[in-house]
Design an enzyme around this catalytic site. Sequence first.
Site, PDB file in Angstrom:
ATOM      1  N   THR A 131      -7.763   2.712  10.189  1.00 57.16           N
ATOM      2  CA  THR A 131      -7.975   3.393  11.467  1.00 57.16           C
ATOM      3  C   THR A 131      -9.023   2.699  12.329  1.00 57.16           C
ATOM      4  OG1 THR A 131      -7.343   5.489  10.459  1.00 57.16           O
ATOM      5  CG2 THR A 131      -8.593   5.605  12.509  1.00 57.16           C
ATOM      6  N   ASP A 189       0.845  -1.190   0.000  1.00 57.06           N
ATOM      7  CA  ASP A 189       0.000   0.000   0.000  1.00 57.06           C
ATOM      8  C   ASP A 189       0.883   1.244   0.000  1.00 57.06           C
ATOM      9  OD1 ASP A 189      -2.414   1.412   0.108  1.00 57.06           O
ATOM     10  OD2 ASP A 189      -2.377   1.501   2.304  1.00 57.06           O
ATOM     11  N   HIS A 190       0.587   2.189  -0.879  1.00 57.56           N
ATOM     12  CA  HIS A 190       1.338   3.444  -0.974  1.00 57.56           C
ATOM     13  C   HIS A 190       2.840   3.212  -1.165  1.00 57.56           C
ATOM     14  CE1 HIS A 190      -2.023   6.134  -0.218  1.00 57.56           C
ATOM     15  NE2 HIS A 190      -2.390   5.345   0.773  1.00 57.56           N
ATOM     16  N   GLY A 226     -11.211   4.376   4.085  1.00 58.47           N
ATOM     17  CA  GLY A 226     -12.574   3.846   4.185  1.00 58.47           C
ATOM     18  C   GLY A 226     -13.157   3.869   5.585  1.00 58.47           C
ATOM     19  N   GLU A 244      -3.179   5.668  -8.308  1.00 56.69           N
ATOM     20  CA  GLU A 244      -4.044   6.674  -7.681  1.00 56.69           C
ATOM     21  C   GLU A 244      -4.049   7.947  -8.506  1.00 56.69           C
ATOM     22  OE1 GLU A 244      -4.536   9.149  -3.470  1.00 56.69           O
ATOM     23  OE2 GLU A 244      -3.601   7.163  -3.457  1.00 56.69           O
TER      24      GLU A 244
END
Length: 276
Positions: free
Chosen positions: A228, A82-83, A204, A134
């Site tokens: 989170t 991710d990222h 999300g 992205e």
Amino acid sequence: MSLVTLKDVLQPALQHGHAVAGLVTLGWEDMRAYIAAAEAENCPVILQAGPSCRAHTPLPILGKMFRHLAQGALVPVVAHLDHGYTVDECREAIDSGFTSVMFDGSRKPLAENIAETRAIVEMAHAAGVSCEGEIGFVGYSGGENSAGTDPTEAAQFAAETGVDAMAISVGNVHLQQDKEGGLDEPRIRAIEAVTEVPLVIHGGSGVPMAQRTALARGSKICKFNIGTELRMAFGAALRTAVNADPDRFDRVTILSETHDPVVAATRRVLAGFKGA
């Protein structure tokens, strides 16, 4: 072995009206709980190693952890970077056994983002790995502001990069702890009208559950990243375990008490993305 690529799980989601959760991992305890929850809900899951996870544990180790869990899982598991911000980072993930990489060029000018993403797509596909890109910057709660995705640019980005999934900025925010916001559905409809690529929502956790479910079933959004919300469940369980007995010091015993609460929280997340 249940290790699959991102494309393997998102194309069925696109065709059959559901979404798959990209669950942000920080360590062994949450990874294991996520797999247990996915098995209980009988759905695929995407284990994600983001920047903070990688700062704590090297990519080659994370790759082995993800693959080990996938080998024993009863459901499809994607090992996802991710990222990723550089070609080298994405290459290292591929070499470490990841089946999917996300290159984040969203802060760059459009032409640069397209060119760099396309190069990583080509590298990933040559290795049999999926690639997410992205377009439109997704900001951070208490930090950088978002820059919403322009539908025309999204269409160009999808067509010229060949990505397997496209993350978009439509009112979503990273690290948001409440669900008082909501996504810009007219912008989502405008984007999905000009591309067939599965869409991804980062941040999300800040999206109301009812909207998550509705979009999972009725749009081209096929992946929601959740971090989170589950970090909060883990932290609350850990705090309870620590405070229950101030004389305890064995971290294995303490951490074991996070498992069931995190599984329960993850099952609620996963259930919200299932089809009708």
